[in-house]
Design an enzyme around this catalytic site. Structure first.
Site, PDB file in Angstrom:
ATOM      1  N   LEU A  64       0.816  -1.212   0.000  1.00  8.84           N
ATOM      2  CA  LEU A  64       0.000   0.000   0.000  1.00  8.84           C
ATOM      3  C   LEU A  64       0.852   1.265   0.000  1.00  8.84           C
ATOM      4  O   LEU A  64       0.328   2.368   0.144  1.00  8.84           O
ATOM      5  CB  LEU A  64      -0.945   0.005   1.210  1.00  8.84           C
ATOM      6  CG  LEU A  64      -1.979  -1.121   1.227  1.00  8.84           C
ATOM      7  CD1 LEU A  64      -2.903  -0.972   2.421  1.00  8.84           C
ATOM      8  CD2 LEU A  64      -2.775  -1.175  -0.071  1.00  8.84           C
ATOM      9  N   ASP A 106       2.488  -9.504   7.713  1.00  6.56           N
ATOM     10  CA  ASP A 106       3.455  -8.771   8.526  1.00  6.56           C
ATOM     11  C   ASP A 106       4.819  -9.424   8.322  1.00  6.56           C
ATOM     12  O   ASP A 106       5.008 -10.597   8.658  1.00  6.56           O
ATOM     13  CB  ASP A 106       3.036  -8.841   9.993  1.00  6.56           C
ATOM     14  CG  ASP A 106       3.944  -8.053  10.918  1.00  6.56           C
ATOM     15  OD1 ASP A 106       5.046  -7.651  10.485  1.00  6.56           O
ATOM     16  OD2 ASP A 106       3.556  -7.833  12.080  1.00  6.56           O
ATOM     17  N   TYR A 195      17.965   4.369   7.111  1.00  6.54           N
ATOM     18  CA  TYR A 195      17.362   3.926   5.843  1.00  6.54           C
ATOM     19  C   TYR A 195      18.455   3.520   4.857  1.00  6.54           C
ATOM     20  O   TYR A 195      18.406   2.431   4.268  1.00  6.54           O
ATOM     21  CB  TYR A 195      16.520   5.071   5.281  1.00  6.54           C
ATOM     22  CG  TYR A 195      15.897   4.813   3.924  1.00  6.54           C
ATOM     23  CD1 TYR A 195      15.013   3.762   3.733  1.00  6.54           C
ATOM     24  CD2 TYR A 195      16.180   5.644   2.845  1.00  6.54           C
ATOM     25  CE1 TYR A 195      14.420   3.545   2.503  1.00  6.54           C
ATOM     26  CE2 TYR A 195      15.594   5.437   1.606  1.00  6.54           C
ATOM     27  CZ  TYR A 195      14.711   4.378   1.436  1.00  6.54           C
ATOM     28  OH  TYR A 195      14.137   4.165   0.210  1.00  6.54           O
TER      29      TYR A 195
END
Length: 373
Positions: A64, A106, A195
């Site tokens: 998503l 998940d 990140y």
């Protein structure tokens, strides 16, 4: 440590799979041990070919986010709606839920993820679950859990079940000591964000699993991605999406980067096309497992000038966010993607003028653009 038993080629083809979605709780990693004897005895430890199955069975994790929905739409057109499963831990909008298979997944729940891969006979996995740059800096433990622990789960399951695995990397995988203009495929990286560190980790672990266990791992370093059908998600390059929404809604845009901050960018259609192309490329054509891809490179000022050709009254101001600016200053200004263009024929379609025109064609039914035109 979970130890997998040797699975014959015939059985592994039946149990082809993979899966996941962005998780929010920290759970222990479950690792899979694969003995050198097993790898040596299973010369077919690679993903299935189109000669063995009509179409791949695809799972997209973190589906998503900015890229997952668009990728699912592209892959469903190519392989059939029911062969592409979108997954996430969030509730999808109705139009997404009813557009094709969707499942809760998940990536931090190893057992559930493995069940999804087995039960749905997954053969291709696109692993998009991740916390982006600015969001990751605001919550390092969560970013470490999702971006690194989740990756380990995906790698182990992909290796066990003989998947073709795609994990995106990013301009954030480079750091202030990297060559910036242009940045080649192979150079010093040394990022300074969680990140970026997690993406370098993904590149190296994927390459290691490829050489150690035969995992068919493929990776692209994305530039900043711009799309009309998603809202900014906390990335450093998201100003290049926000400017279009603000231009239409208010006619005013405040940029959080300096006007001369040059970064590589790409329209989403080019990004999705490159992703499909690298997954379909013959393994023998790939000289490496992680490639730069590029389309254009521009500054906020250059983008604003192009946008003002469509909305001349747009007011642009700058209120620099120190965290985002520091991140941007450590990233490449231009990507050298010659290897991708040579090895598997990568070629982009959108430059800056085409990008802006296309964005407004999706967002610009507003009277402000009609007035300007």
């Amino acid at each position: 440590m979970a130890i997998i038993k040797h699975v014959s080629r015939a059985v592994s083809q039946v149990l082809q799979s993979s899966g996941c979605g962005c998780g929010i709780s920290i759970v222990p990693v479950r690792c899979i041990g694969v003995s050198p004897r097993q790898v040596a005895s299973d010369a077919g430890f690679h993903s299935v070919t189109f000669a063995e199955t009509d179409h791949p069975r695809v799972l997209i994790t973190g589906g998503l986010g900015q890229l997952g929905v668009g990728l699912a739409k592209l892959l469903r057109k190519r392989f059939g709606k029911n062969n592409v499963i979108l997954s996430d831990i969030r509730k999808p909008a109705d139009n997404i839920f009813y557009s094709g298979p969707f499942i809760y997944a998940d990536i931090l729940d190893y057992k559930n993820l493995r069940e999804i891969v087995v039960n749905n006979r997954i053969t291709w996995l696109f692993h998009y679950s991740a916390l982006l740059s600015a969001v990751g800096e605001a919550n390092v433990p969560l970013a470490r859990s999702v971006n690194i622990t989740g990756l380990h789960n995906v790698l182990d399951i992909a290796a066990e079940h003989n998947l073709r695995l795609f994990v995106p990397s990013t301009i954030g995988a480079f750091g202030p000591t990297s060559p910036r203009n242009p940045t080649p495929d192979l150079c010093i990286q040394r990022p300074r964000t969680i990140y970026g560190v997690s993406k370098v980790h993904a590149e190296l672990m994927g390459e290691y699993y490829h050489y150690r266990y035969g995992l068919d791992f493929r990776c692209l370093r994305y530039p900043g991605i711009i799309s009309a059908d998603s809202q900014p998600g906390g990335g450093t390059t998201d100003y290049a999406v926000q400017i279009f929404h603000d231009a239409i809604k208010t006619g005013k845009f405040q940029c959080n980067l300096k006007p001369d901050t040059r970064l590589p960018m790409m329209y989403i259609d080019d990004c999705l096309k490159a992703t499909l192309e690298i997954m379909e490329a013959p393994a023998e054509a790939l000289s490496m497992r992680t490639y730069n891809i590029s389309a254009m490179s521009f500054t906020p000022e250059e983008l604003a000038q192009e946008v003002q050709k469509h909305i001349p009254e747009l007011e642009v101001t700058y209120n620099v966010d120190k965290v985002r600016q520091a991140i941007a200053d450590s990233w490449p200004m231009n990507f050298d993607d010659r290897n991708a263009r040579r090895d598997w024929g990568w070629k982009h379609d959108y430059d800056l003028p085409e990008l802006v025109t296309t964005m407004f064609s999706f967002l610009g039914s507003d009277s402000r653009i009609a007035q300007a035109n």
